[in-house]
Scaffold this active site. Sequence first.
Site, PDB file in Angstrom:
ATOM      1  N   LYS A  54       0.843  -1.028   0.013  1.00 50.11           N
ATOM      2  CA  LYS A  54      -0.023  -0.009   0.006  1.00 50.11           C
ATOM      3  C   LYS A  54       0.915   1.337   0.012  1.00 50.11           C
ATOM      4  CE  LYS A  54      -3.928  -2.416   2.107  1.00 50.11           C
ATOM      5  NZ  LYS A  54      -4.397  -2.930   3.249  1.00 50.11           N
ATOM      6  N   GLN A  98      -4.616  -1.867   9.479  1.00 48.52           N
ATOM      7  CA  GLN A  98      -4.530  -3.028   8.733  1.00 48.52           C
ATOM      8  C   GLN A  98      -5.180  -4.064   9.884  1.00 48.52           C
ATOM      9  OE1 GLN A  98      -3.175  -3.572   5.788  1.00 48.52           O
ATOM     10  NE2 GLN A  98      -3.977  -5.799   6.336  1.00 48.52           N
ATOM     11  N   ASP A 121     -11.553   2.532   4.017  1.00 51.38           N
ATOM     12  CA  ASP A 121     -11.796   0.965   3.831  1.00 51.38           C
ATOM     13  C   ASP A 121     -13.217   0.871   3.748  1.00 51.38           C
ATOM     14  OD1 ASP A 121      -9.635  -0.870   3.517  1.00 51.38           O
ATOM     15  OD2 ASP A 121      -9.286  -0.964   5.879  1.00 51.38           O
TER      16      ASP A 121
END
Length: 289
Positions: A54, A98, A121
């Site tokens: 990422k 994460q 997200d």
Amino acid sequence: MAATIIDGKAVAKDVRNEVAAEVEEFTKVHGFPPGLAVVIVGDDPASRVYVDSKKKMCHTLGIYSEEHALPAATTQDQLLALIKRLNEDPKIHGILVQLPLPDHLDEGQVLEAIDPRKDVDGFHPVNVGKLLVGAECFVPCTPAGVLELIKRTGVEIKGKRAVVVGRSNIVGKPVAILLLAEHATVTVCHSRTRDLPGVCREADILVVAIGKPEMVDASFIKPGAVVIDVGVNEVGTSETGRRKLVGDVKFDSAAEVAGYITPVPGGVGPMTIAMLMRNTLVAARRAVR
Ligand code: NDP
């Protein structure tokens, strides 16, 4: 093989090129780039790989990125304090924590602490709710990637029978909502579904997200259907003893019957990170309007 292979790598590259051009324009107009903060707790090797890719992608596309790597022993309060700081930081437009977090941390509380305007997200309940009612929101990255792949086949979604196998909050449910918003007639299947192959065979569009290596074969597929395989499973090969990645769909078998099919790897996987980059750009645009 009858099916056309949907090249996720190529589509993801197109999306990344579009995002890079728009990031450049944004940075020129506003004098600062979109910014993404990635938070990782502990030393899970798979999470480390995801976080590194990422960061690398941000760098390539001109997005500012910050990594916050915290030790596995981080407390809930310490993590929440970091999220609060990132929520208030004007350089940061997107925050990604994460997952999975170490067991002692409350994942739900952490995700809810993220400002929904920075929740790239799309896991915050506010964004989940907005997705359900069709309001402006952040669509979770993998489901957004699935939709993009289906759309780029050129196959019309409206009026079609779509079957989604898997009902997780991060893949199955949002994919079903997105297909419904595109006017498909949607069925969601799960581990208690009776006659799964029979239900799947009704699908013009079949999305499989179950985490069971190669469970779905040709007998599940309507001739000509669009088949999107979200599954990522690591399996051993008997010949070499090496590990390899396979999807939830038995590719060679399914490709004999499907009209379009995604491979694993090289299908949905590359799309997820491309959609994260797009969401970060969108978050930055919303922050300045
Ligand atoms: P979950 O384990 O959270 O959910 C799996 C779903 O599949 C559940 O709804 C479960 O049903 C259903 N299921 C399990 N076994 C069966 C079965 N035999 N028949 C029918 N349904 C079944 O998984 P995720 O949604 O998180 O992920 C699914 C797959 O997608 C995994 O392989 C994962 O690695 C992959 N993935 C890939 C991503 C990418 O970027 N390409 C991103 C995210 C996930 P029930 O609810 O009844 O238990």
